[in-house]
Design a protein around this motif. Sequence first.
Motif, PDB file in Angstrom:
ATOM      1  N   THR A 185       0.883   2.247  -3.428  1.00 51.35           N
ATOM      2  CA  THR A 185      -0.666   2.429  -3.226  1.00 51.35           C
ATOM      3  C   THR A 185      -0.725   2.903  -1.648  1.00 51.35           C
ATOM      4  O   THR A 185      -1.573   3.934  -1.613  1.00 51.35           O
ATOM      5  N   HIS A 186      -0.039   2.356  -0.776  1.00 49.45           N
ATOM      6  CA  HIS A 186       0.076   2.766   0.680  1.00 49.45           C
ATOM      7  C   HIS A 186       0.345   4.384   0.431  1.00 49.45           C
ATOM      8  O   HIS A 186      -0.094   5.235   1.341  1.00 49.45           O
ATOM      9  N   ARG A 187       1.477   4.649  -0.210  1.00 40.47           N
ATOM     10  CA  ARG A 187       1.997   6.161  -0.248  1.00 40.47           C
ATOM     11  C   ARG A 187       1.085   7.060  -0.676  1.00 40.47           C
ATOM     12  O   ARG A 187       0.857   8.175  -0.337  1.00 40.47           O
ATOM     13  N   GLU A 188       0.242   6.548  -1.845  1.00 36.26           N
ATOM     14  CA  GLU A 188      -0.884   7.434  -2.503  1.00 36.26           C
ATOM     15  C   GLU A 188      -2.000   7.261  -1.973  1.00 36.26           C
ATOM     16  O   GLU A 188      -2.518   8.668  -1.810  1.00 36.26           O
ATOM     17  N   VAL A 189      -2.731   6.240  -1.430  1.00 34.50           N
ATOM     18  CA  VAL A 189      -3.996   6.308  -1.161  1.00 34.50           C
ATOM     19  C   VAL A 189      -4.144   5.718   0.415  1.00 34.50           C
ATOM     20  O   VAL A 189      -5.244   6.076   1.029  1.00 34.50           O
ATOM     21  N   GLY A 190      -2.987   5.021   1.039  1.00 39.08           N
ATOM     22  CA  GLY A 190      -3.139   4.697   2.145  1.00 39.08           C
ATOM     23  C   GLY A 190      -3.684   3.279   2.259  1.00 39.08           C
ATOM     24  O   GLY A 190      -4.784   3.034   1.761  1.00 39.08           O
ATOM     25  N   LEU A 191      -3.060   2.381   3.087  1.00 37.27           N
ATOM     26  CA  LEU A 191      -3.470   1.101   3.250  1.00 37.27           C
ATOM     27  C   LEU A 191      -3.298   0.686   4.787  1.00 37.27           C
ATOM     28  O   LEU A 191      -2.811  -0.310   5.353  1.00 37.27           O
ATOM     29  N   ASP A 192      -3.839   1.829   5.505  1.00 38.05           N
ATOM     30  CA  ASP A 192      -3.786   1.632   6.992  1.00 38.05           C
ATOM     31  C   ASP A 192      -4.784   0.542   7.554  1.00 38.05           C
ATOM     32  O   ASP A 192      -5.991   0.609   7.261  1.00 38.05           O
ATOM     33  N   ALA A 193      -4.195  -0.114   8.552  1.00 41.51           N
ATOM     34  CA  ALA A 193      -5.147  -1.278   9.139  1.00 41.51           C
ATOM     35  C   ALA A 193      -6.236  -0.634   9.965  1.00 41.51           C
ATOM     36  O   ALA A 193      -7.560  -1.381   9.536  1.00 41.51           O
TER      37      ALA A 193
END
Length: 207
Positions: A107-115
Motif C-alpha cells: 500500500t505504501h509503495r502504491e499509494v503512500g502511507l507518509d506520516a
Amino acid sequence: MSLHTIVHAHLLAAAEPDFPALHAALVRLGPLELPRRSSLSFPVHLCRAISGQQISVKAAQSIWGRVEASAGEAPLLDHFHAGNAAVLRACGLSGAKTRTIITIAQTHREVGLDAERLQALSIADRTARLTEIWGVGQWTADMMNIFYFGEPDIWPDGDVAARKTLERLTSKRRKTVRTASRFKPWRSWLAYYMWAHADAPPDGVST
C-alpha cells in the motif's frame, strides 16, 4: 503548567463528582506523560506494531529483531513482499501478520502511507484510510492515532484492558463510551491512565 499536569487536573475534576474509585486511582497514579512513538517511519512503525500484537513485549522484540536481520542490507519496506513470505514466517510471524505487513508495504509503495499526509487528515479520514488495509482494524488505527499521531481525544473502546478497567472503576452498567465522553477532550489520556492502572500496556505499541 505542563500539559500532562493540566490533563491530570481535568481528569480528576471530571471523575470526582460521580466516580470516587476512578478519582482515587487517578490521584494515586499522579500526572502521567502520554508517550509518542514516532521514531520510525509510519509504515515501518505500523508493521512493527502489527508484528507485536497479542504476544509479550519480549517475544515481540525478538521476532522484530529477526525480521530486521532477515532483510540484510535491504530497506525493510522493500523486503516486505510476497516473494519473502516464507522468510518472514520463519522469523516467527503468523500467516495473518505476514500478509498484513506485506499489504502495508505494498500500500505504501502504491499509494503512500507518509506520516505527513496522514497527519493532515481528519481522525475519521485517517482511520478509514488505515482500516482499508487488510488486517488493520479499528483497534490498530486507534493505537496509531494515539501513540504515533498524538491525537489527545481517542477512546479505544475495542481495547479490553482499557474498557474493563474503566468499568471496574466506574460502573459495569454504564457503557464505557458514554463514561469516557465525560473526559473530553482528553480521552486518549484517560485510556493511558487505565492501562497504567491495570499495568497492561496495549499490544504492539510498547518499545
